[in-house]
Design a protein around this motif. Structure first.
Motif, PDB file in Angstrom:
ATOM      1  N   ASN A 139       0.429  -2.723  -4.211  1.00  0.00           N
ATOM      2  CA  ASN A 139      -0.732  -3.324  -3.446  1.00  0.00           C
ATOM      3  C   ASN A 139      -1.720  -4.157  -4.608  1.00  0.00           C
ATOM      4  O   ASN A 139      -2.854  -4.543  -4.340  1.00  0.00           O
ATOM      5  CB  ASN A 139      -1.895  -2.152  -2.962  1.00  0.00           C
TER       6      ASN A 139
ATOM      7  N   THR B   1       5.047  -5.711  -2.320  1.00  0.00           N
ATOM      8  CA  THR B   1       4.862  -4.065  -1.996  1.00  0.00           C
ATOM      9  C   THR B   1       5.308  -3.800  -0.347  1.00  0.00           C
ATOM     10  O   THR B   1       5.997  -2.777  -0.493  1.00  0.00           O
ATOM     11  CB  THR B   1       3.079  -4.115  -1.737  1.00  0.00           C
TER      12      THR B   1
ATOM     13  N   GLU C 282       8.037  -0.805  -0.371  1.00  0.00           N
ATOM     14  CA  GLU C 282       7.914   0.135   0.415  1.00  0.00           C
ATOM     15  C   GLU C 282       8.971   0.467   1.323  1.00  0.00           C
ATOM     16  O   GLU C 282       9.216   1.687   1.747  1.00  0.00           O
ATOM     17  CB  GLU C 282       6.291   0.185   1.258  1.00  0.00           C
TER      18      GLU C 282
ATOM     19  N   THR D  98       2.635   7.564  -6.193  1.00  0.00           N
ATOM     20  CA  THR D  98       2.302   6.273  -6.147  1.00  0.00           C
ATOM     21  C   THR D  98       0.934   6.048  -6.756  1.00  0.00           C
ATOM     22  O   THR D  98      -0.048   6.717  -6.551  1.00  0.00           O
ATOM     23  CB  THR D  98       2.080   5.982  -4.645  1.00  0.00           C
TER      24      THR D  98
ATOM     25  N   ASP E  65      -1.995   3.220  -6.461  1.00  0.00           N
ATOM     26  CA  ASP E  65      -2.568   1.981  -5.878  1.00  0.00           C
ATOM     27  C   ASP E  65      -3.577   1.205  -6.406  1.00  0.00           C
ATOM     28  O   ASP E  65      -4.595   1.634  -7.119  1.00  0.00           O
ATOM     29  CB  ASP E  65      -3.096   2.834  -4.457  1.00  0.00           C
TER      30      ASP E  65
ATOM     31  N   GLU F  53      -5.306  -1.669  -5.774  1.00  0.00           N
ATOM     32  CA  GLU F  53      -5.932  -2.694  -4.654  1.00  0.00           C
ATOM     33  C   GLU F  53      -6.875  -3.656  -5.622  1.00  0.00           C
ATOM     34  O   GLU F  53      -7.685  -2.855  -6.167  1.00  0.00           O
ATOM     35  CB  GLU F  53      -6.159  -2.024  -3.502  1.00  0.00           C
TER      36      GLU F  53
END
Ligand SMILES: [Zn+2]
Length: 415
Positions: A12, A49, A53, A61, A63, A65
């Protein structure tokens, strides 16, 4: 589709900068909304991403963002192991006393040599750990470390053994360099000292396997070009790879020696003649430019990185951390490279990743997200890669992973 199992997925990001762009060697290989899949400490794939996935499931995982992902930074030039600091000497320097003048009066490097000779191996190890933690928190995952504050066999070996111990106990990738020829110790002539390096120190260092590189401070009043060549030739014979502090204060023939001896890198290059820079295209010597070092000298003189880039040279950037230039962050170097050297974000990013890896001969292992390389990466809290060189770098680093293992989270070293 059956999902393949990997160990870690970093997902992400706003941008994932792969530095792996086969069709364009100077491209950054940017994947929008991308991430990285990691297995057994290696890069499996850097891709969108969405694709990651669909293809993979992971034990863990991360993340990221609103952040960007880059290969872990490589710092190809530090003098990280020494005792003491020289903040007092910096005051007269601010008033205009030159670095070389301080060195001639027994200050500068010699002061640090005296402190380092008195320091215990344990205290040097502690300093090393603290400083390497700062490197990690600043995004660097590979750091070169030079000796050179011992200037006699036992103390040079003490420093290199400390570096060896740090390689075992600290997660950072560390590249050790022997730089006995950093200054001439008081009471000796340079020719006596060069003989002791060539006949005693270098064979001991090589035999003990304590260094991958040999470096020399080739400069007027330190080691001249004949002495520098003598030391580097011997080092090459003993199987060490070569670096050189070249033309930092004057044109002392450093770049020419690097070209002639096919050194891995030539560092500083502030006063190198254009002809020798041109030659690097053919000799494949990597130019390492150190803008924070120039700034700390207060001379206002910088290497001509723009000309090097115009020639197509893979310019690398480093900190040159030392008691006279106390800084460890490659993002700060990036900020100086844009302002002082007029390097653009894309050029700076290559300078602190893949080109710096080349300067250490590690381009097949680190410096990009090419499949199979070590999963060393940094995630930055910035919207896109053009922030590199734009920001000065405070509190920008979020995560750092080395060989797939998270060692920094929220900008703090994980104990
Ligand atoms: Zn240096």
């Amino acid at each position: 589709m059956v999902k393949k199992r990997v160990d870690v997925l970093v997902l992400n990001s706003n941008e994932t900068i792969t530095l792996d762009s086969p069709e364009n060697e100077n491209g950054l290989g940017i994947v929008d909304h991308g991430g990285v899949a990691i297995k057994q400490g290696k890069i499996v794939l850097a891709a969108s991403t969405d694709l990651l996935e669909r293809k993979y499931r992971a034990g863990r995982t991360i993340d990221v963002e609103n952040e960007i992902i880059l290969p872990g930074f490589v710092d190809p030039h530090t003098h990280l192991i020494f005792a003491g600091a020289r903040e007092a000497e910096f005051q007269p320097r601010i008033e205009g006393v030159s670095y070389m003048e301080i060195l001639r009066k027994g200050g500068g490097i010699i002061e640090t040599v005296n402190r380092t000779r008195q320091a215990s191996p344990e205290s040097l190890f502690q300093f090393g750990q603290q400083r390497l933690d700062t490197c990690l928190e600043s995004g660097s995952t590979t750091v070169e470390i030079k000796s050179g504050y011992g200037l006699r066999e036992d103390d040079e070996l003490k420093i290199l053994r400390t570096v060896q111990r740090l390689r075992e106990y600290h997660p950072c990738n560390i590249v050790p360099t022997f730089m006995g020829a950093h200054a001439v110790p008081p009471g000796e002539t340079s020719s006596e000292f060069v003989l002791s390096i060539v006949n005693e120190m270098l064979p001991r260092v090589a035999q003990a396997g304590l260094a991958e590189f040999c470096d020399v401070f080739c400069e007027q009043g330190v080691f001249d070009s004949v002495e520098s060549k003598m030391i580097l030739r011997k080092a090459a014979k003993l199987g060490l790879k070569l670096k050189i502090h070249a033309d930092q204060f004057t044109d002392s023939g450093g770049a020419e020696i690097a070209n002639r001896l096919r050194a891995n890198s030539a560092d500083h290059l502030v006063h190198s003649p254009p002809k020798q820079l041109e030659k690097m295209v053919e000799t494949k010597v990597i130019p390492v430019v150190l803008p924070s070092s120039s700034l700390s000298l207060l001379s206002g003189e910088n290497a001509d990185a723009r000309s090097m880039l115009t020639l197509g040279l893979p310019v690398a950037l480093g900190t040159d951390f030392s008691p006279s230039n106390w800084m460890l962050g490659q993002l700060t170097v990036a900020a100086l490279a844009s302002r002082e050297l007029r390097m653009k974000a894309s050029e700076i990013i290559r300078g602190i990743t893949i080109n710096a890896a080349r300067a250490l001969g590690l381009e097949k292992r680190v410096g990009s997200f090419h499949v199979g390389k070590d999963a060393d990466l940094v995630t930055l809290r910035v919207p896109n890669h053009k922030w590199i060189g734009y920001t000065y770098g405070e509190r920008v680093v979020d995560n750092v992973l080395i060989a797939g293992k998270r060692v920094v989270r929220d900008g703090k070293r994980i104990p």
